[in-house]
Write an enzyme that holds these catalytic residues in place. Structure first.
Site, PDB file in Angstrom:
ATOM      1  N   MET A   2      45.023  53.723  39.588  1.00 25.15           N
ATOM      2  CA  MET A   2      45.323  52.991  38.360  1.00 25.15           C
ATOM      3  C   MET A   2      45.937  51.617  38.595  1.00 25.15           C
ATOM      4  SD  MET A   2      48.934  54.392  36.839  1.00 25.15           S
ATOM      5  CE  MET A   2      49.124  52.850  35.976  1.00 25.15           C
ATOM      6  N   TYR A   3      46.480  51.352  39.787  1.00 28.50           N
ATOM      7  CA  TYR A   3      47.134  50.065  40.030  1.00 28.50           C
ATOM      8  C   TYR A   3      46.115  48.936  39.926  1.00 28.50           C
ATOM      9  CZ  TYR A   3      51.010  52.825  42.024  1.00 28.50           C
ATOM     10  OH  TYR A   3      52.034  53.723  42.223  1.00 28.50           O
ATOM     11  N   SER A   4      46.396  47.994  39.065  1.00 28.19           N
ATOM     12  CA  SER A   4      45.464  46.890  38.774  1.00 28.19           C
ATOM     13  C   SER A   4      44.086  47.428  38.446  1.00 28.19           C
ATOM     14  CB  SER A   4      45.396  45.903  39.951  1.00 28.19           C
ATOM     15  OG  SER A   4      46.598  45.177  40.076  1.00 28.19           O
ATOM     16  N   ASN A   5      44.062  48.630  37.821  1.00 36.23           N
ATOM     17  CA  ASN A   5      42.799  49.266  37.429  1.00 36.23           C
ATOM     18  C   ASN A   5      41.782  49.294  38.574  1.00 36.23           C
ATOM     19  OD1 ASN A   5      42.897  50.388  34.798  1.00 36.23           O
ATOM     20  ND2 ASN A   5      43.051  48.334  33.947  1.00 36.23           N
ATOM     21  N   GLY A   6      42.267  49.701  39.745  1.00 33.75           N
ATOM     22  CA  GLY A   6      41.384  49.884  40.895  1.00 33.75           C
ATOM     23  C   GLY A   6      41.402  48.756  41.896  1.00 33.75           C
TER      24      GLY A   6
END
Length: 346
Positions: free
Chosen positions: A58-62
């Site tokens: 999920m970090y920076s949406n991938g």
């Protein structure tokens, strides 16, 4: 750099883990560094002997996973590094501003979050693709899924281990009874068990000392806490008026925009902890961060997950490995702590 075992496994990791949430896209969080700005941190970490890197889908949406895989390839051989990532939250393929941790269920398509067999299978393949690797060293459940039977989750995790996509599995913030239930479920069914717990633990938040940490120590579970500096609060550069985002102060972008810190840490009890930490650090000729990291390592932590946006911060974390605190210093650091509400997993 010395290396330690990850719990009771044969996996050896550096006692400092570089948290990769800071590297990705500033569109996701204003304090996140882009690829060019991130590169020196990964290079410096590798050159200093850090071999343990933690991210999440999920970090920076991938994009954090993408950068983690890409930059580690530039500076290290795959077998020389330990890559950890996580599964649970929704990852948006189109909207960088969408936050899988805070989006309401109504905005998330079904089966694209949680710990169902379907989501775990699709999420691990997506993470492998973004990381550009054939396997993940440590695959962690990011949170507890109340809507999926734990038997289904543990079976799915065991299957991806047996398939060779994952080497070890770990867990993150949850109640101790939930963690014990998951481990017992795995034991009874001959499934892979969690080897690590990534929980919320630092000088300012010590509620994990009640149940989770004793459980982990008894069972030989590696402890790799997130937010070891309490969202940077323990660094000692926060002021009480930082709560006012419009105030004329020197607070960092993260200090002014971190809602969790703004809600929970700006109080007299928190500042009393920081004041004591600052006094001891100054007496030793050290920074607050160095002493805060050293305290964690004295408490049996395997490797705190360190987030850095300045190279000096990374250097402080690395140097903390060799700092020894006295029994009196540890007692003094812990004295001002005041019990608080549970933060992180509810």
């Amino acid at each position: 750099m010395r290396y330690v075992s990850l719990g009771r496994t044969g996996l050896r990791v550096s006692p400092i883990c570089l948290g990769m949430m800071t590297y990705g896209s500033p569109k996701w969080r204003p304090w996140v560094l882009d690829e060019a700005a991130s590169r020196p941190f990964i290079r410096s970490a590798i050159e200093s002997g850090i071999n343990f890197f933690d991210t999440a889908n999920m970090y920076s949406n991938g994009l954090s996973e993408v950068l983690t895989g890409k930059l580690l390839k530039e500076y290290a051989k795959r077998d020389e590094v330990v890559i950890a990532t996580k599964v649970y939250f929704h990852v948006s393929d189109t909207d960088m501003s969408m936050d899988g941790a805070s989006a309401s269920r109504s905005t998330i398509p079904p089966n694209t979050s949680g710990l169902s067999r379907k989501h775990i299978f699709s999420a691990v393949d997506a993470s492998l693709k973004r990381l550009g690797t054939d396997y993940i060293d440590l695959y962690q459940i990011h949170r507890w899924d109340r809507s999926t039977p734990i038997e289904e989750t543990m079976r799915a995790l065991d299957d991806i281990v047996r398939a060779g996509k994952v080497r070890y599995i770990g867990a993150s913030s949850m109640w101790a009874w939930q963690f014990a239930k998951a481990q017992q479920t795995a034991k009874e069914n001959g499934l892979a068990r969690f080897v690590s717990m990534q929980n919320h633990y630092n000088l300012m938040y010590r509620e994990e000392e009640r149940e989770m940490l004793p459980l982990c120590r008894d069972q030989g579970i590696a402890i790799i806490p997130w937010s070891p500096l309490a969202r940077g609060f323990l660094a000692g550069n926060r002021k009480r008026d930082d709560q006012d985002k419009n105030a004329n102060n020197s607070a960092t972008v993260r200090a002014k925009t971190d809602e969790m810190a703004l809600r929970h840490f700006y109080n007299d009890a928190a500042f009393n902890v920081v004041d004591t930490l600052t006094r001891i650090a100054h007496a030793r000729g050290l920074s607050n961060a160095q002493v805060a990291y050293a305290w964690l390592l004295h408490k049996g932590v395997t490797a705190p997950i360190v987030g850095t946006s300045k190279l000096q911060q990374l250097e402080e974390a690395i140097s903390a490995v060799d700092i020894s605190l006295s029994t009196d210093e540890i007692a003094e650091l812990e004295k001002p702590y005041v019990p608080c509400q549970i933060l992180g997993h509810v």
